[in-house]
Design an enzyme around this catalytic site. Structure first.
Site: not given
Ligand code: HOZ
Length: 428
Positions: A144, A239, A267
């Site tokens: 993701y 990423d 982050k």
């Molecule tokens: N990358 C985060 C979840 N794996 C984002 C959190 C979200 O989607 O709120």
């Protein structure tokens, strides 16, 4: 566990916010129930609006390597805020944060600050396309990279949790530019390069998958990606939104000794405030406006509060012994939790890289998305609620990572292990 006020707020929220949340994974739909509305955090702990307290392993989904409300971060943000919250003009501290990032990540000569990991990854694709003059991108199923159109194809995290790995609203023609490979399967990548030898601009990868739960890279996988992309004139994008300054100060690229062409971050570099970044080699970053023809901009990019929090966070993280402490804390936790699962005779697999981890309700091994998907998500949901009822907060989805911070004490960890034992016993 009291939930009266959270329940009331959730009902109120659903009248004005889709699903009552500003990001789908917070809705608890995958695990059912009402999400606690959080009132405050301190160190490794959070408190909800009903007064329940939790040892927190969500860590705001990764940014909080120092824990909640670390004094250095709070002071830096307060000081910055008193001088003004945004100027839309250069500020001194954004230079400091950029210098810290370039010094830490061997592959990054120049870095552009943006506002989120999504923005960073979306722009990294445009940059790779501008640099190579090619249009296709390879991504891995279950990885993701935020919610930009071309990346919401076979996506992990909330998209996987909520059963929409390929989102509605993404034009077919655009999705067709995204080619999907299997994580930890280099042959699947080679097959795509065989089929489109001159069309692939870049391969984008989570060097340690965190968004289908933690899945470490198989031995030689990242090295092979480096070799295959180079041989085919494509760029390699790491990423590192989750792994940057998390698995090592210099990120996964330092841990595994691989040099990507472009790195995306988020982050931790914002210390809990909204920041993202993308960076890379000089010749690649020369494409970025105003140096080159690839346009990207942002009113709040390099925001003084956000960069102040980032600088304070990285300053704390680069102190000697910090990553050793994170490693020791995570080891203590995972060893203890693993033993509790073994005692309860619950089939499980814990994957961990440094201070990020996922416990899968799955006898394992869990080294690929197909194996991740065999996990017992219903059992995970029951477990998650059993922990929550006893004061331990983990991600409300099997397909996410957990995190420890430097604020987690041995006492917090031992308490957690005890709670895990109780929770498993209560589940029967
Ligand atoms: N990358 C985060 C979840 N794996 C984002 C959190 C979200 O989607 O709120």
């Amino acid at each position: 566990m009291q939930q009266g006020r959270s329940q009331q707020l959730f009902e109120q929220a659903q009248r004005v916010i889709p699903g009552g949340v500003n990001s789908p994974v917070r809705s608890f739909r995958a695990v059912e129930g009402t999400p606690p509305f959080i009132a405050r955090g301190q160190g490794a702990w959070v408190w909800d609006v009903d007064g329940n307290e939790y040892i927190d392993y969500l860590g705001s989904w990764g940014p909080l390597a120092l824990g909640h409300a670390h004094p250095a971060v709070v002071e830096a943000v307060q000081r910055a805020a008193a001088d003004g919250t945004s100027f839309g003009a250069p500020v001194e501290q954004e230079v400091e944060l950029a210098e810290m990032i370039c010094a830490a990540l061997p592959s990054v000569d120049l870095v552009r600050l943006v506002n989120s990991g999504t923005e960073a990854c979306m722009t990294a694709l445009r940059l790779a396309r501008a640099y190579t003059g090619r249009s296709k991108i390879v991504k891995f199923a279950g990885n993701y990279h935020g919610h930009a159109d071309g990346l919401l194809v076979a996506a992990g995290s909330g998209a996987l949790t909520h059963g929409v790995p390929t989102s509605a609203g993404v034009p077919e023609a655009y999705a067709a530019e995204t080619l999907i490979a299997a994580y930890n399967d280099i042959a699947s990548v080679e097959g795509l390069f065989d089929a489109w030898p001159d069309d692939i601009a870049a391969v984008i990868v989570e060097p340690v998958a965190g968004n289908m739960g933690v899945v470490p890279p198989a031995e030689g996988f990242l090295e092979s990606l480096r070799r295959v992309t180079e041989a085919n004139g494509a760029l390699l994008i790491f990423d590192e939104v989750i792994t940057g300054f998390r698995v090592a100060y210099g990120g996964a690229q330092t841990l595994f000794g691989i040099t990507p062409d472009i790195t995306t971050m988020g982050k931790i570099i914002g210390g809990g405030l909204p920041v993202g970044a993308y960076g890379g080699r000089h010749d690649v970053m020369q494409q970025v406006a105003p140096l080159g023809q690839m346009y990207q901009a942002g009113t709040l990019s390099g925001n003084p509060l956000a960069v102040a929090a980032g600088v304070a966070t990285l300053t704390e993280l680069r102190r000697p012994g910090v990553y050793e402490q994170l490693e020791a804390t995570a080891t203590r936790l995972i060893d203890g939790v693993g033993a509790a699962f073994a005692r309860a005779e619950v089939p499980s697999t814990v994957n961990r890289v440094a201070s990020m981890f996922t416990g899968f309700f799955n006898p394992g091994p869990v080294a690929a998305l197909a194996q991740v998907e065999q996990s017992d998500t219903a059992a995970y949901g029951r477990y998650m609620h059993a922990l929550l009822d006893r004061g331990v907060y983990i991600a409300p989805s099997q397909f996410e990572a957990g995190f420890v911070s430097i604020a987690h004490t041995d006492a917090d960890i031992d308490r957690t292990i005890e709670v895990v034992g109780d929770a498993l016993a209560a589940m029967g």
